[in-house]
Design a protein around this motif. Structure first.
Motif, short mmCIF file in Angstrom:
data_model
loop_
_atom_site.label_atom_id
_atom_site.label_comp_id
_atom_site.label_asym_id
_atom_site.label_seq_id
_atom_site.Cartn_x
_atom_site.Cartn_y
_atom_site.Cartn_z
N MET A 46 24.34 1.88 10.62
CA MET A 46 23.52 0.69 10.57
C MET A 46 22.67 0.72 9.30
N THR A 47 22.33 -0.40 8.80
CA THR A 47 21.59 -0.53 7.56
C THR A 47 20.13 -0.15 7.73
N LYS A 48 19.59 0.50 6.72
CA LYS A 48 18.18 0.88 6.70
C LYS A 48 17.37 -0.27 6.12
N ILE A 49 16.40 -0.77 6.91
CA ILE A 49 15.61 -1.93 6.51
C ILE A 49 14.13 -1.58 6.60
N LEU A 50 13.36 -1.87 5.54
CA LEU A 50 11.92 -1.69 5.57
C LEU A 50 11.33 -2.71 6.53
N ILE A 51 10.59 -2.23 7.54
CA ILE A 51 10.00 -3.16 8.50
C ILE A 51 8.51 -3.37 8.28
N ASP A 52 7.82 -2.38 7.73
CA ASP A 52 6.37 -2.51 7.56
C ASP A 52 5.82 -1.23 6.95
N TYR A 53 4.52 -1.25 6.70
CA TYR A 53 3.77 -0.05 6.33
C TYR A 53 2.78 0.20 7.45
N TRP A 54 2.82 1.39 8.04
CA TRP A 54 1.90 1.75 9.11
C TRP A 54 0.92 2.75 8.53
N ASN A 55 -0.34 2.34 8.39
CA ASN A 55 -1.36 3.21 7.77
C ASN A 55 -0.85 3.78 6.44
N ASN A 56 -0.25 2.89 5.65
CA ASN A 56 0.24 3.20 4.30
C ASN A 56 1.51 4.05 4.25
N VAL A 57 2.20 4.22 5.35
CA VAL A 57 3.48 4.93 5.35
C VAL A 57 4.59 3.88 5.48
N PRO A 58 5.56 3.88 4.56
CA PRO A 58 6.67 2.93 4.72
C PRO A 58 7.52 3.30 5.93
N VAL A 59 7.74 2.30 6.79
CA VAL A 59 8.50 2.52 8.03
C VAL A 59 9.76 1.68 7.96
N TYR A 60 10.88 2.35 8.13
CA TYR A 60 12.19 1.71 8.09
C TYR A 60 12.80 1.70 9.48
N ARG A 61 13.74 0.78 9.70
CA ARG A 61 14.53 0.74 10.92
C ARG A 61 15.98 1.01 10.53
N GLN A 62 16.54 2.02 11.15
CA GLN A 62 17.97 2.35 10.99
C GLN A 62 18.44 2.82 12.37
N LEU A 63 18.78 1.87 13.22
CA LEU A 63 19.09 2.19 14.61
C LEU A 63 20.40 2.95 14.74
N LEU A 64 20.39 3.91 15.65
CA LEU A 64 21.61 4.66 15.97
C LEU A 64 22.57 3.75 16.71
N PRO A 65 23.88 3.97 16.55
CA PRO A 65 24.84 3.23 17.37
C PRO A 65 24.66 3.64 18.83
N LEU A 66 25.05 2.77 19.74
CA LEU A 66 24.99 3.12 21.16
C LEU A 66 26.00 4.23 21.44
N GLY A 67 25.56 5.20 22.23
CA GLY A 67 26.38 6.36 22.59
C GLY A 67 25.53 7.25 23.47
N THR A 68 25.72 8.55 23.38
CA THR A 68 24.91 9.44 24.20
C THR A 68 23.51 9.65 23.62
N ASP A 98 7.54 13.52 4.39
CA ASP A 98 6.48 13.37 3.40
C ASP A 98 6.59 12.09 2.58
N VAL A 99 7.64 11.29 2.82
CA VAL A 99 7.87 10.07 2.05
C VAL A 99 7.92 8.82 2.91
N GLU A 100 8.51 8.93 4.12
CA GLU A 100 8.81 7.74 4.92
C GLU A 100 8.91 8.08 6.40
N ALA A 101 9.02 7.01 7.18
CA ALA A 101 9.31 7.12 8.61
C ALA A 101 10.52 6.23 8.89
N ILE A 102 11.37 6.68 9.82
CA ILE A 102 12.55 5.90 10.18
C ILE A 102 12.64 5.80 11.69
N VAL A 103 12.58 4.57 12.20
CA VAL A 103 12.77 4.31 13.62
C VAL A 103 14.28 4.23 13.85
#
Length: 190
Positions: A1-23, A77-82
């Protein structure tokens, strides 16, 4: 899945890159509908980044159930990924653990989100990762109405065979059991 910047949380860039459905990501909502507590983890593998961890989980999205683990968000130390939506189940604490049930009345996988912080052989990178993780945790706790003082245990506090986030704390030069340090950092960013 594509990595997309969703916001900055307390100055940390937070991206969304959801796992495929599975276990690793089953797609089921938390039993509670929304998280009622949070669990602070570290990855347990030194010098891996948030992206390294999400990529590994993506490659192994459908491993056998008996080896499955997952988390909602990875921070370095650079980002967060949901990688799993915060209101979905993730497998970040063993089901046969009793402490989460005693403290919160439910298994962590069914009522909590799990944040995984990366740590490094370079102390400065570990300190920045800890700071970023606490910034992100503060934003999440505030958003979901979670009291970080008593609703954000470390994994090692609720599952006796675990040593996280003690690995991260040690990499930063702190005592492995010093969850108060994490509580204080989260409080700073609330």
């Amino acid at each position: 899945m594509t990595k997309i910047l969703i916001d900055y949380w307390n100055n940390v860039p937070v991206y969304r890159q959801l796992l495929p459905l599975g276990t690793r990501r089953c797609g089921a909502r938390l039993t509670t509908g929304r998280p009622i507590f949070a669990v602070f983890h570290d990855t347990g593998n030194i010098d891996s980044t948030a992206q390294n961890n999400v990529d590994y989980y993506t490659r192994t999205y459908n491993i056998p159930w008996e080896r499955t683990s997952s988390a909602h968000i990875f921070v370095d130390d650079v980002e967060a990924i949901v990688c799993i939506p915060i209101d979905e189940k993730a497998w970040h604490v063993m089901y046969n653990t009793v402490t989460d049930n005693l403290w919160y009345g439910i298994d962590a996988n069914d009522g909590a989100f799990g944040l995984e912080a990366c740590y490094f052989s370079d102390r400065q990178r570990s300190l920045k990762s800890l700071d970023n993780a606490c910034r992100v945790m503060a934003a999440l706790c505030q958003s979901w109405g979670i009291n970080h003082w008593n609703q954000m245990p470390g994994h090692q506090e609720i599952q006796s065979d675990k040593r996280d986030p003690g690995n991260l704390l040690a990499a930063c030069g702190y005592a492995r059991e010093d969850m108060a340090r994490i509580d204080q950092l989260v409080a700073r960013y609330m």
